[in-house]
Scaffold this motif. Structure first.
Motif, PDB file in Angstrom:
ATOM      1  N   PHE A 237       0.826  -1.197   0.000  1.00  0.00           N
ATOM      2  CA  PHE A 237       0.000   0.000   0.000  1.00  0.00           C
ATOM      3  C   PHE A 237       0.869   1.260   0.000  1.00  0.00           C
ATOM      4  CE2 PHE A 237      -3.107  -3.035   1.758  1.00  0.00           C
ATOM      5  CZ  PHE A 237      -4.125  -2.834   0.832  1.00  0.00           C
ATOM      6  N   ASN A 238       1.984   1.214   0.736  1.00  0.00           N
ATOM      7  CA  ASN A 238       2.885   2.364   0.758  1.00  0.00           C
ATOM      8  C   ASN A 238       3.439   2.669  -0.632  1.00  0.00           C
ATOM      9  OD1 ASN A 238       2.593   2.844   3.492  1.00  0.00           O
ATOM     10  ND2 ASN A 238       4.285   1.461   4.063  1.00  0.00           N
TER      11      ASN A 238
ATOM     12  N   HIS B  64       1.902   2.056  -3.444  1.00  0.00           N
ATOM     13  CA  HIS B  64       0.812   2.659  -4.214  1.00  0.00           C
ATOM     14  C   HIS B  64       0.626   4.122  -3.828  1.00  0.00           C
ATOM     15  CE1 HIS B  64      -3.222   3.256  -5.909  1.00  0.00           C
ATOM     16  NE2 HIS B  64      -2.915   2.255  -6.714  1.00  0.00           N
ATOM     17  N   TYR B  65       0.695   4.419  -2.536  1.00  0.00           N
ATOM     18  CA  TYR B  65       0.554   5.811  -2.096  1.00  0.00           C
ATOM     19  C   TYR B  65       1.663   6.681  -2.669  1.00  0.00           C
ATOM     20  CZ  TYR B  65      -2.809   3.967   1.276  1.00  0.00           C
ATOM     21  OH  TYR B  65      -3.877   3.358   1.855  1.00  0.00           O
ATOM     22  N   ARG B  66       2.891   6.163  -2.668  1.00  0.00           N
ATOM     23  CA  ARG B  66       4.014   6.915  -3.216  1.00  0.00           C
ATOM     24  C   ARG B  66       3.837   7.143  -4.721  1.00  0.00           C
ATOM     25  NH1 ARG B  66       7.035   3.403   0.074  1.00  0.00           N
ATOM     26  NH2 ARG B  66       7.692   2.212  -1.764  1.00  0.00           N
TER      27      ARG B  66
ATOM     28  N   GLU C 107       1.004   7.347  -6.338  1.00  0.00           N
ATOM     29  CA  GLU C 107      -0.056   8.325  -6.567  1.00  0.00           C
ATOM     30  C   GLU C 107       0.450   9.759  -6.404  1.00  0.00           C
ATOM     31  OE1 GLU C 107      -3.204   7.259  -3.929  1.00  0.00           O
ATOM     32  OE2 GLU C 107      -4.205   5.998  -5.432  1.00  0.00           O
ATOM     33  N   ARG C 108       1.452   9.936  -5.558  1.00  0.00           N
ATOM     34  CA  ARG C 108       2.001  11.273  -5.360  1.00  0.00           C
ATOM     35  C   ARG C 108       2.881  11.721  -6.529  1.00  0.00           C
ATOM     36  NH1 ARG C 108       2.295   9.598   0.212  1.00  0.00           N
ATOM     37  NH2 ARG C 108       4.469   8.919  -0.045  1.00  0.00           N
TER      38      ARG C 108
ATOM     39  N   SER D 109       2.405  11.924 -10.135  1.00  0.00           N
ATOM     40  CA  SER D 109       1.357  11.811 -11.154  1.00  0.00           C
ATOM     41  C   SER D 109       1.884  11.358 -12.515  1.00  0.00           C
ATOM     42  CB  SER D 109       0.633  13.155 -11.302  1.00  0.00           C
ATOM     43  OG  SER D 109       1.552  14.181 -11.636  1.00  0.00           O
TER      44      SER D 109
ATOM     45  N   PHE E 162       2.569   7.711 -12.349  1.00  0.00           N
ATOM     46  CA  PHE E 162       1.282   7.017 -12.202  1.00  0.00           C
ATOM     47  C   PHE E 162       0.577   6.922 -13.556  1.00  0.00           C
ATOM     48  CE2 PHE E 162      -3.198   6.867 -10.480  1.00  0.00           C
ATOM     49  CZ  PHE E 162      -3.083   5.569  -9.977  1.00  0.00           C
TER      50      PHE E 162
END
Length: 247
Positions: free
Chosen positions: A2-3, A5-7, A9-10, A12, A15
């Motif tokens: 999850f970490n 994925h969060y990174r 998303e930041r 762009s 991503f």
């Protein structure tokens, strides 16, 4: 995980690149098989098109939402073949626009229903399903037998199918209306014409038991009785013979 994925998303840009890559893989999986479609789709030299009456019945089948409870695609699983008959071939759906494979089976699959039951059985079943299948949850379609078939625009339906690649001739399109009524009236002069245009195997009879008029029930029963019988390719498949699914 999850970490990560969060990174992502930041960031762009990265991503967006990941989305393009994943979408590209999915598209490749769907598109690549199309380049070999000529090698994977079976030949069916005996394949014929729907008659105008059968096409009208198909339209009624779609209109009444029959596809929501009945699929028209038998999978290659042994239990499906033993229950319903030879598994469905791609070539059998080449003239179906739209296709009605479906996935939900509140009722049984109908891909091989043609010729399995008599016209009388279908009429009774559509009028009141519980008369022939006591446990059925299917609603009654009794009004179809009281509703005259409106076939004046059938030539337009055939023309639309022709533009989609279905090999209807201009003569078939022009004579669609009288062919529809001729198929349900074996004693009429139009019956000979439909045999000429669609072949000797065409079912020509009073499907709903009411010779006084051609009804929507005539059309729907005519359609049901041809399902799985536009070609005999599935019954000649050597693999199916090994599976015990041929007739």
């Amino acid at each position: 995980m999850f970490n990560f994925h969060y990174r992502l998303e930041r960031r762009s840009i990265w991503f967006a690149v990941a989305i393009v890559i994943v979408s590209g893989i999915g598209g490749l999986v769907e598109i690549a098989p199309l380049f070999t479609i000529d090698e994977t789709v079976e030949d069916a030299p005996d394949m014929r098109v729907y008659t105008p009456l059968e096409l009208a019945g198909r339209n009624i089948y779609i209109r009444e939402g029959c596809y929501a409870c009945h699929s028209q695609m038998i999978r290659t699983l042994r239990d499906e073949v033993e229950r319903y008959g030879p598994y469905s071939l791609a070539v059998e759906s080449q003239y179906d626009h739209p296709m009605l494979w479906g996935s939900k089976r509140t009722g049984p699959d109908l891909a091989r229903i043609g010729g399995k039951y008599s016209d009388y059985w279908h009429v009774e079943h559509l009028n009141n399903p519980r008369d022939v299948v006591p446990e059925s949850v299917m609603p009654s379609y009794a009004w179809l037998g009281r509703t005259e078939l409106e076939g004046n625009d059938l030539n337009l339906h055939l023309r639309a199918q022709q533009r989609l690649g279905v090999p209807y001739t201009d003569e078939m399109v022009e004579d669609a209306v009288k062919d529809a009524y001729g198929q349900a009236n074996p004693e009429s002069e139009d019956a000979d014409g439909i045999l000429k245009r669609y072949g000797e195997a065409t079912h020509i009879r009073d499907f709903d038991g009411n010779p006084a008029e051609v009804t929507e029930l005539d059309a729907l029963v005519a359609y049901l009785q041809i399902l799985g019988r536009l070609t005999e390719a599935a019954y000649k498949n050597p693999i199916l013979k090994k599976m015990g699914g041929s007739e």
